[in-house]
Every structure is written in C-alpha cells, then in structure tokens.
Design a protein around this motif. Structure first.
Motif, PDB file in Angstrom:
ATOM      1  N   MET A   1       0.849  -1.208   0.000  1.00 57.97           N
ATOM      2  CA  MET A   1       0.000   0.000   0.000  1.00 57.97           C
ATOM      3  C   MET A   1       0.886   1.262   0.000  1.00 57.97           C
ATOM      4  N   ASP A   2       0.586   2.200  -0.889  1.00 60.83           N
ATOM      5  CA  ASP A   2       1.398   3.417  -0.974  1.00 60.83           C
ATOM      6  C   ASP A   2       0.820   4.465  -0.009  1.00 60.83           C
ATOM      7  N   THR A   3       1.311   4.440   1.247  1.00 68.17           N
ATOM      8  CA  THR A   3       0.696   5.310   2.267  1.00 68.17           C
ATOM      9  C   THR A   3       1.015   6.790   2.026  1.00 68.17           C
ATOM     10  N   GLN A   4       2.149   7.044   1.366  1.00 68.29           N
ATOM     11  CA  GLN A   4       2.478   8.427   1.036  1.00 68.29           C
ATOM     12  C   GLN A   4       1.421   8.998   0.079  1.00 68.29           C
ATOM     13  N   ALA A   5       1.019   8.175  -0.887  1.00 62.39           N
ATOM     14  CA  ALA A   5       0.000   8.616  -1.852  1.00 62.39           C
ATOM     15  C   ALA A   5      -1.339   8.868  -1.143  1.00 62.39           C
ATOM     16  N   LEU A   6      -1.640   8.064  -0.126  1.00 59.47           N
ATOM     17  CA  LEU A   6      -2.889   8.283   0.628  1.00 59.47           C
ATOM     18  C   LEU A   6      -2.854   9.658   1.296  1.00 59.47           C
ATOM     19  N   PHE A 102     -13.301  14.936  -5.724  1.00 55.85           N
ATOM     20  CA  PHE A 102     -12.377  16.062  -5.546  1.00 55.85           C
ATOM     21  C   PHE A 102     -11.016  15.833  -6.216  1.00 55.85           C
ATOM     22  N   LEU A 103     -10.652  14.565  -6.431  1.00 57.59           N
ATOM     23  CA  LEU A 103      -9.343  14.314  -7.054  1.00 57.59           C
ATOM     24  C   LEU A 103      -9.410  14.328  -8.580  1.00 57.59           C
ATOM     25  N   GLY A 104     -10.597  14.151  -9.133  1.00 57.69           N
ATOM     26  CA  GLY A 104     -10.748  14.209 -10.597  1.00 57.69           C
ATOM     27  C   GLY A 104      -9.798  13.251 -11.291  1.00 57.69           C
ATOM     28  N   ASP A 105      -8.940  13.812 -12.196  1.00 56.90           N
ATOM     29  CA  ASP A 105      -8.011  12.976 -12.982  1.00 56.90           C
ATOM     30  C   ASP A 105      -7.001  12.228 -12.116  1.00 56.90           C
ATOM     31  N   ARG A 106      -6.782  12.789 -10.929  1.00 54.38           N
ATOM     32  CA  ARG A 106      -5.741  12.179 -10.079  1.00 54.38           C
ATOM     33  C   ARG A 106      -6.218  10.907  -9.366  1.00 54.38           C
ATOM     34  N   TRP A 107      -7.498  10.612  -9.507  1.00 56.49           N
ATOM     35  CA  TRP A 107      -8.068   9.407  -8.889  1.00 56.49           C
ATOM     36  C   TRP A 107      -7.740   8.220  -9.792  1.00 56.49           C
ATOM     37  N   THR A 108      -6.836   7.368  -9.353  1.00 55.75           N
ATOM     38  CA  THR A 108      -6.379   6.250 -10.193  1.00 55.75           C
ATOM     39  C   THR A 108      -6.861   4.931  -9.583  1.00 55.75           C
ATOM     40  N   PRO A 109      -6.866   3.854 -10.368  1.00 55.85           N
ATOM     41  CA  PRO A 109      -7.249   2.553  -9.806  1.00 55.85           C
ATOM     42  C   PRO A 109      -6.364   2.155  -8.625  1.00 55.85           C
ATOM     43  N   ALA A 110      -5.069   2.507  -8.690  1.00 60.48           N
ATOM     44  CA  ALA A 110      -4.166   2.136  -7.584  1.00 60.48           C
ATOM     45  C   ALA A 110      -4.574   2.857  -6.303  1.00 60.48           C
ATOM     46  N   LEU A 111      -4.913   4.144  -6.469  1.00 60.46           N
ATOM     47  CA  LEU A 111      -5.316   4.939  -5.302  1.00 60.46           C
ATOM     48  C   LEU A 111      -6.629   4.393  -4.737  1.00 60.46           C
ATOM     49  N   ALA A 112      -7.528   4.058  -5.620  1.00 62.90           N
ATOM     50  CA  ALA A 112      -8.835   3.512  -5.181  1.00 62.90           C
ATOM     51  C   ALA A 112      -8.608   2.225  -4.379  1.00 62.90           C
ATOM     52  N   ARG A 113      -7.688   1.402  -4.879  1.00 63.79           N
ATOM     53  CA  ARG A 113      -7.423   0.129  -4.196  1.00 63.79           C
ATOM     54  C   ARG A 113      -6.828   0.390  -2.802  1.00 63.79           C
ATOM     55  N   ASP A 114      -5.885   1.334  -2.724  1.00 68.44           N
ATOM     56  CA  ASP A 114      -5.233   1.603  -1.435  1.00 68.44           C
ATOM     57  C   ASP A 114      -6.199   2.223  -0.425  1.00 68.44           C
ATOM     58  N   TRP A 115      -7.034   3.168  -0.884  1.00 66.94           N
ATOM     59  CA  TRP A 115      -8.004   3.774   0.040  1.00 66.94           C
ATOM     60  C   TRP A 115      -8.997   2.720   0.540  1.00 66.94           C
ATOM     61  N   THR A 116      -9.404   1.837  -0.370  1.00 68.99           N
ATOM     62  CA  THR A 116     -10.356   0.791   0.034  1.00 68.99           C
ATOM     63  C   THR A 116      -9.725  -0.103   1.093  1.00 68.99           C
ATOM     64  N   ALA A 117      -8.466  -0.486   0.867  1.00 69.18           N
ATOM     65  CA  ALA A 117      -7.796  -1.383   1.814  1.00 69.18           C
ATOM     66  C   ALA A 117      -7.590  -0.664   3.157  1.00 69.18           C
ATOM     67  N   ALA A 118      -7.159   0.604   3.099  1.00 62.14           N
ATOM     68  CA  ALA A 118      -6.879   1.344   4.341  1.00 62.14           C
ATOM     69  C   ALA A 118      -8.171   1.536   5.134  1.00 62.14           C
ATOM     70  N   TYR A 119      -9.237   1.927   4.443  1.00 63.51           N
ATOM     71  CA  TYR A 119     -10.517   2.115   5.142  1.00 63.51           C
ATOM     72  C   TYR A 119     -10.966   0.792   5.760  1.00 63.51           C
ATOM     73  N   GLY A 120     -10.804  -0.272   5.008  1.00 63.86           N
ATOM     74  CA  GLY A 120     -11.234  -1.594   5.480  1.00 63.86           C
ATOM     75  C   GLY A 120     -10.517  -1.987   6.764  1.00 63.86           C
TER      76      GLY A 120
END
Ligand SMILES: Cc1cc2nc3c(=O)[nH]c(=O)nc-3n(C[C@H](O)[C@H](O)[C@H](O)COP(=O)(O)OP(=O)(O)OC[C@H]3O[C@@H](n4cnc5c(N)ncnc54)[C@H](O)[C@@H]3O)c2cc1C
Ligand code: HEM
Length: 373
Positions: A1-6, A102-120
């Motif tokens: 998980m890329d926590t810096q990106a989070l 709010f992230l628009g173009d910056r919302w990537t599948p990798a980011l979505a995956r990391d946020w989902t895992a972190a929230y979980g």
C-alpha cells in the motif's frame, strides 16, 4: 500500500474545505438514506466532526499499530451514535465517492485500491471492538441529573446517576448528549474517580455561542436524563507504579479530570504527595474552591493553591497558573488540563524551565472530538 499517496491525496482533497463534508454527506444520505437519522437534525453551521477525522485517520494507516487502542475506543464509542456493522461499508463508499469527486483525474485505480484497503483495515478494528463490547455494555448509558448547580457565571457542576455499572478510570472523559439538543454529542471529563453509587460529576463551562455547553449549564435540570458514551482517553490517567508525586495544573473547568485524580489518590491511600494548582481569570470563577479546600484540610498529602490571573482585588496568588505552579516543581510528574491556549502556554513554560517532556502529561478541551493520541 502506498501510504504516502494516501496522505498526499487527502491533503489535496482537504484543501476544498467545507465543500468536502457537504459532498460526503450528500453522497452518504443519497445512497444510504437510513444513515441520516444517526446525525444531528441540523447539520448547518456545525463544524464537521466526522469527515476530517475520517480522512486523517484512514490516510495515517501506516500508524495503524499505534492507533489500535484509539480506534478500539472510537469503535466502542460509535455505538452511542447507533452505528452498526452494515454502516461501515456505506461510509466507506461515500468516502471513496468524495475522494473521486475532488481528485478528478488524479483518482487512479491504484489509489482507489489503497483507500479501500486502508478504510477496510480501520473499519475492521473499530467494528470488531464495537461488537466485542456489545456483549457486556450498552451502546450508551443513561444518567439522571440529581444535582445541578450554577456555581459561577457560565460554569455549572452537574451530578448524574448512571443506570448501569460504568467502568472508567480517573482522568477519562466521555461524550455526552442532553435531551435538549438530541444527537449533539460533546466530550466532558469526569470530575470524580469511580464511585460505588455509580454517580459522576461534570464541570461544564459555557463556550460563547456553544450549543451543548449552554444547554447543559443553563437549560438542564434535575430529573433530566443525559446520554453518556463509553469512557475514552488515556492522556491523564495515572500509572499505578511507581506511585510518583504529582503536580497538577488546571485552568477553568480543566480542573475536572485533575480533581478525579486527587480522588483516586485519596482512594489508593497516602502513597504520593499531590500539589494542585487551580487557575481562573477572576476569584468568582474559582467555582469549586470550597470543596477543594475541604479535601485539602482533610488530607496532609494534598496542597491546593488557587491562582487568579485578572483580578486586582484577589488577595491570593496572582499570575499565570503555570508560572506559579513551576515554583513548586521539584521532580514530580506534571499533569496539565484546560483550554487549548492555557495548555500550550503552560507546557511551553514547563519545557523552558527544564521539566523533562516524558514527565509532562496534558490534555486540552478542544471542540474536536475523538483525536488520535
Ligand atoms: C477530551 C475533552 C474533554 C472535555 N472536557 C470538558 C469539561 O470537562 N468541561 C468543559 O466545560 N468542556 C470540556 N470539553 C469541551 C467540550 O467538549 C465542548 O467543546 C464545549 O463544551 C463546547 O461545546 P458546545 O456545543 O457548547 O460548542 P459548539 O456549539 O460545538 O461550538 C460553538 C463555538 O465555540 C467554539 N468552541 C467549541 N468548543 C470550544 C472550546 N472547548 N474552547 C473554545 N472554543 C470552543 C467552536 O469552534 C464554535 O465556534 C472537553 C473537550 C474534550 C475534547
Ligand atoms: C473508519 C471509520 C470511521 C472513523 C475513523 C470515524 C471517525 C469519527 C470521529 C473521529 C468522529 C468525531 C468523534 C465524536 O464526535 O464522537 C466521528 C463522528 C461521527 N461518526 Fe464516525 N467514523 C467512522 C465510521 C462511521 C460510520 C460507519 C458511521 C455511521 C454512519 C459514523 C457515524 C458518525 C456520527 C453520526 C458521528 C457524529 C457526527 C456529528 O456529530 O456531526 N462513523 N466519527
């Protein structure tokens, strides 16, 4: 998980200010209308309590091991909002929709995956603690007000008797709601150590324009039933061993948890000396001095010193409570509690004077609930 990106992505989103909770709640209530009833009726003009904490906590998932005790408390405490397991995926989805917006173009599948895992991960710790506590404790306690005294302008002392056994430690707080302002929960510290009769004391100071503090001080009365959440906080609780001497510094109603510590020491027997400094702006605001003087006289291990900052006619100690208290420091552990400003200025003075940081414990009465330790 890329926590810096989070963290970076949350930082970007948070720049949109009030728009963020507005979008989050619209998404949540539209997708899951049943969650609306968990929140206060009026959410206008109310500082957001959930969304900022949510983004901050989830994006700090790399500290999850340190945060576990805090998250467990938060999860148990969420039962008072009537939050159940099914609500967690709903909030997770609203959070993801908000980030994407709010992230628009910056919302990537990798980011979505990391946020989902972190929230979980965070939700799992909270939810498991909540479910575990459901076997032994109610989602909230009810406390009937049996005493209500306006002791000074804008300062009330309230005693309530709880309906179930309530295990807390001296120095802790709980969030409390009054029937006069339903579903508006605010934290208040217990001003007593646990008692056999299951009563708790609260010291409430009215904050200018404050919804709950005004209702508690000026509207509440004997017979009202308060709701009380699970006990939280470990910043001001005592370490039993070794029983070190204490220097306690309270500003305003910041006295409350420190008075609880004094009671705790009294119950433990004379194992340490305690020096309590009670700060107020004027002598009229020394709202609990009669009770404190009584405990002081009865206990040789205790010394209580009132300190007033802005009252030319007061004959006792004058000045900043931290400066006066420092003169009595000779190696004791120091506990500080009060407004944000009082705590920051006092801690700065203590550090300047050479008190080792590991001997300073403090907590401030902010309007932000549920802070990570
Ligand atoms: C762990 C903890 C323990 C606490 N214990 C106590 C206690 O024992 N006794 C006590 O009197 N208070 C205590 N507080 C503060 C309390 O939780 C409320 O913040 C306070 O009573 C104001 O609530 P309100 O609904 O009246 O104000 P709100 O309606 O929430 O806010 C009204 C306005 O006042 C500002 N504001 C809110 N709270 C504060 C504050 N504390 N200081 C300065 N400005 C503020 C807000 O930003 C807003 O502008 C504690 C807070 C924490 C976090
Ligand atoms: C990872 C998951 C979550 C985290 C980190 C979190 C965190 C927080 C924090 C720190 C607060 C402020 C503390 C307080 O006022 O007591 C809060 C308030 C709140 N939370 Fe959560 N929460 C989470 C999940 C949920 C869920 C699933 C629900 C259910 C819908 C929920 C409902 C609420 C409500 C109703 C409030 C009070 C809001 C207000 O008074 O305006 N939370 N949350």
């Amino acid at each position: 998980m890329d926590t810096q990106a989070l963290k970076e992505s949350w930082h970007l989103v948070a720049r949109s200010g009030d728009q963020v909770p507005l979008f989050f709640y619209s998404a949540l209530f539209l997708m899951y209308p049943e969650t609306r009833a968990l929140f206060p009726v009026s959410m206008a003009n109310q500082r957001d309590r959930l969304v900022n904490a949510l983004g901050h906590i989830v994006s700090n998932v790399d500290r999850v091991d340190d945060l576990v005790p805090f998250l467990q408390q938060l999860g148990r405490d969420h039962r008072k909002f009537a939050v159940v397991a099914q609500h967690y995926p709903a909030v997770g989805q609203a959070l993801l929709a908000t980030l994407q917006h709010f992230l628009g173009d910056r919302w990537t599948p990798a980011l979505a995956r990391d946020w989902t895992a972190a929230y979980g991960l965070v939700a799992k710790v909270m939810n498991e603690a909540a479910e575990e506590s459901a076997a032994t404790t109610p989602p909230w306690w009810e406390g009937e007000i049996i005493l209500h005294e306006l002791r000074a302008p804008g300062i009330a002392v309230i005693r309530a008797r709880l309906n179930y056994a309530y295990a807390f430690r001296a120095g802790q707080s709980a969030s409390i709601a009054t029937p006069l302002r339903p579903r508006m929960w605010r934290f208040y510290s217990f001003a007593n150590a646990p008692r056999r009769d299951n009563t708790i004391d609260l010291h409430v100071r009215v904050v200018d324009g404050g919804v709950v503090s005004t209702a508690l001080a000026h509207g509440a009365q004997r017979g009202d039933i308060l709701r009380i959440g699970a006990p939280v906080g470990d910043r001001l609780t005592l370490d039993a061993n070794p029983p070190r001497d204490l220097l306690l510094i309270g500003g305003g109603t910041g006295l409350a948890p420190l008075k609880a510590l004094v009671e705790q020491v009294a119950y433990e027997g004379q194992r340490r000396n305690v020096h309590l400094f009670v700060g107020a702006r004027t002598s009229r605001e020394l709202y609990d001095i009669e009770a404190l003087s009584k405990i002081d006289i009865e206990n040789p291990w205790l010394r209580v010193v009132p300190v007033v900052s802005n009252d030319a006619f007061y004959s006792g100690e004058h000045g900043h409570v931290g400066d006066v208290a420092l003169k009595a420091w000779h190696g004791q552990d120091v506990f500080v509690c009060g407004s944000e400003e009082m705590v920051h200025s006092t801690v700065a003075r203590l550090l300047d004077a050479g008190v080792p940081p590991e001997q300073i414990r403090f907590d401030e009465f902010t309007s932000a609930g549920g802070r990570a330790q």
